[in-house]
Design an enzyme around this catalytic site. Structure first.
Site, PDB file in Angstrom:
ATOM      1  CG  MET A   1       3.163   6.056  -3.587  1.00  0.00           C
ATOM      2  SD  MET A   1       3.939   6.553  -5.082  1.00  0.00           S
ATOM      3  CE  MET A   1       2.482   6.721  -6.053  1.00  0.00           C
ATOM      4  N   PRO A   2       5.197   8.861  -0.396  1.00  0.00           N
ATOM      5  CG  PRO A   2       6.992   8.993   1.101  1.00  0.00           C
ATOM      6  CD  PRO A   2       6.672   8.748  -0.353  1.00  0.00           C
ATOM      7  CB  THR A   3       0.547  11.703   0.095  1.00  0.00           C
ATOM      8  OG1 THR A   3       0.813  11.064  -1.158  1.00  0.00           O
ATOM      9  CG2 THR A   3      -0.342  12.914  -0.155  1.00  0.00           C
ATOM     10  CG  ASP A  40       2.338  14.506  -4.590  1.00  0.00           C
ATOM     11  OD1 ASP A  40       2.604  13.417  -5.125  1.00  0.00           O
ATOM     12  OD2 ASP A  40       2.093  15.540  -5.232  1.00  0.00           O
TER      13      ASP A  40
ATOM     14  CD  GLU F   7      -3.051   9.645   3.317  1.00  0.00           C
ATOM     15  OE1 GLU F   7      -2.761  10.557   2.498  1.00  0.00           O
ATOM     16  OE2 GLU F   7      -4.192   9.194   3.460  1.00  0.00           O
TER      17      GLU F   7
END
Lengths: 62, 62, 62, 62, 62, 62
Positions: A1-3, A40, F7
């Site tokens: 999930m790192p953005t 992302d 994030e």
């Protein structure tokens, strides 16, 4: 999930962004053990007149 | 006081942003019990060449 | 692909976040015509001492 | 190390950004006791159609 | 409408944030000609282990 | 000058952040031709209850 949000000066080519996105994603997957699909990356092109360091715009002579 | 930053691909019409802002604000007020005046929404239009998922730019063929 | 960052005061319950995430996603899909799977929402809990309006922290008496 | 992101309506002149960057950096150094070189400020110019308050875009009549 | 996000190392006192918020808002109003009520400032306290410069975390010896 | 905001879910170790910061910086310098000193990376640890995809919090069963 790192953005990722990456702010950098405008002027980088699409090819540079392409290489950077691929390499950063690869690195992130190796270190964190996540799937590429979960990463992302959003680039923000910043004009030199919109970035200041030490109180001086980068569009001004240093 | 909720402040939204919404990143999405460029190309959405002003009418879509108008509807989205109204509906998101309405929803937020109902769920959180806040006043509409306290809700700010900022849209960020992102070019496909500035967004990558799984290491590939969205301006490239998938 | 819409990605939301929502800054709001700390203290909202998980149930409020659950309802808000579901409703905001639903609204976004209807207005923009995107799939739910493409919508990410990230909440940022902000302490009143970390938010100021009109030059005054929200942890201070108004 | 303070890093500022400042979102404001588009239309401010380079001279206003120049003055603002200089003054904000000066203030920050005095209050926090940091060196000017450690302060970065990034301005984000926002179109009125991309900012809504109380569910209404700022490009719309209020 | 200017909205500030300020990332800085954790450890600043509430009094420093109070002074900083007041002074930054005052400066912004003078330079941009906006009302204090329109200025929002959000501080983000960052742990040294969450900030890297030159590839090195600030929690590590430099 | 590239500045990264990343994030990701909380729970990554300092060692993972250390490796990630070093590798991302190295990659960025190679692709963009910038100096390591110009690269800042800020990690944001996000609780699963603060991240939703497809309208569902990651703290909830999927």
């Amino acid at each position: 999930m790192p953005t990722f949000h990456i702010e950098m000066f405008e002027g980088r080519s699409v090819e540079q962004k392409r290489q950077l996105a691929a390499a950063l994603t690869d690195t992130t997957c190796k270190v964190l053990g996540v799937e590429p699909q979960s990463v992302d990356i959003i680039f923000h092109d910043v004009k030199p007149e919109n970035w200041a360091t030490a109180g001086k715009l980068w569009s001004d002579p240093r």
